[in-house]
Design a protein around this motif. Structure first.
Motif, mmCIF file in Angstrom:
data_model
loop_
_atom_site.group_PDB
_atom_site.id
_atom_site.type_symbol
_atom_site.label_atom_id
_atom_site.label_comp_id
_atom_site.label_asym_id
_atom_site.label_seq_id
_atom_site.Cartn_x
_atom_site.Cartn_y
_atom_site.Cartn_z
ATOM 1 N N PRO A 65 1.691 3.517 -2.726
ATOM 2 C CA PRO A 65 1.213 4.856 -3.443
ATOM 3 C C PRO A 65 0.478 5.667 -2.535
ATOM 4 N N SER A 66 0.587 7.000 -2.496
ATOM 5 C CA SER A 66 -0.118 7.754 -1.758
ATOM 6 C C SER A 66 -1.575 7.610 -1.880
ATOM 7 N N SER A 67 -2.002 7.308 -3.156
ATOM 8 C CA SER A 67 -3.397 6.995 -3.339
ATOM 9 C C SER A 67 -3.948 5.721 -2.852
ATOM 10 N N ALA A 68 -3.097 4.920 -2.331
ATOM 11 C CA ALA A 68 -3.646 3.341 -1.908
ATOM 12 C C ALA A 68 -4.193 3.576 -0.499
ATOM 13 N N LYS A 127 -6.680 2.585 -11.408
ATOM 14 C CA LYS A 127 -7.453 1.971 -10.568
ATOM 15 C C LYS A 127 -7.253 0.372 -10.521
ATOM 16 N N ALA A 182 0.822 -1.062 0.060
ATOM 17 C CA ALA A 182 0.053 0.063 -0.179
ATOM 18 C C ALA A 182 0.742 1.438 -0.133
ATOM 19 N N SER A 207 -5.025 5.869 -8.402
ATOM 20 C CA SER A 207 -4.245 6.326 -9.553
ATOM 21 C C SER A 207 -2.968 5.896 -9.457
ATOM 22 N N ILE A 210 -6.080 -3.921 -0.987
ATOM 23 C CA ILE A 210 -5.491 -2.623 -1.072
ATOM 24 C C ILE A 210 -6.185 -2.108 -2.176
ATOM 25 N N GLU A 263 -4.809 -9.702 -7.987
ATOM 26 C CA GLU A 263 -4.846 -8.121 -8.350
ATOM 27 C C GLU A 263 -5.686 -8.093 -9.559
ATOM 28 N N VAL A 307 -6.063 1.203 -4.947
ATOM 29 C CA VAL A 307 -5.314 2.339 -5.469
ATOM 30 C C VAL A 307 -6.286 2.936 -6.616
ATOM 31 N N SER A 322 -5.649 0.377 2.437
ATOM 32 C CA SER A 322 -5.761 -0.916 2.618
ATOM 33 C C SER A 322 -6.646 -1.220 4.248
#
Length: 174
Positions: free
Chosen positions: A99-102, A124, A97, A121, A117, A140, A119, A104
């Motif tokens: 990325p700052s956009s993730a 998606k 997790a 961007s 998790i 995933e 995300v 969890s």
């Protein structure tokens, strides 16, 4: 005037009946097929998806990719050795997790505690995984065609089960 009233009132009630009929028509669910992997898991997936088990991938225990020519995106089931620094499910979730956009959160996969998790961007994605039996298991999905792949992802995750691997026969002597 009375004939016009009867004509228009009959037409509008027929349109309303047709609209109701369209809304209540049952949606036909696709037939589900079952994937039984020698790495020790099974899952159900909609008929019509293209399954690539990536036999060329010798570095992982399992690498099963589901695609559909009519819908951009994909879903991949992985079984891998643990990455450096990962010893359990929470440490994997923290590392995955990044990325700052993730975001969890706790969930389950195959009745085992797992991490999910999401995300937003640059692309998606949704991933659910866990450390189980000394290896990393995760699913995933690239949600480019979101409603379609979200539905496939949810079905695969909900149907995913671990299965015991065959053991040597006890009757073969000591």
């Amino acid at each position: 005037g009375a004939g016009g009233y009867l004509f228009f009132s009959n037409t509008s009630s027929q349109s309303a009946t047709d609209a109701t009929r369209k809304e209540s028509s049952p949606t036909i669910a696709p037939k589900l097929l079952t994937w039984d992997d020698p790495a020790g898991f099974t899952f159900a997936y909609p008929e019509g998806l293209i399954v690539n088990k990536h036999d060329e991938d010798k570095g992982n225990y399992a690498h099963v990719e589901l695609t559909d020519n009519a819908h951009p995106g994909s879903l991949i089931i992985w079984v891998k050795d643990l990455p450096r620094g990962v010893t359990d499910t929470p440490s994997w979730g923290k590392k995955a997790a990044t990325p700052s956009s993730a975001i969890s959160f706790d969930t389950t996969l195959g009745s085992q505690p797992a991490q999910k998790i999401l995300v937003a961007s640059p692309t998606k994605t949704a991933t659910v995984g866990l450390v189980y039996d000394g290896v990393l298991w995760y699913i995933e999905a690239s949600l480019i065609d979101e409603p379609y792949w979200q539905s496939v992802y949810d079905g695969v995750v909900q149907s995913f089960t671990f299965k015991p691997l065959p053991t040597q026969s006890a009757s073969s002597g000591s």
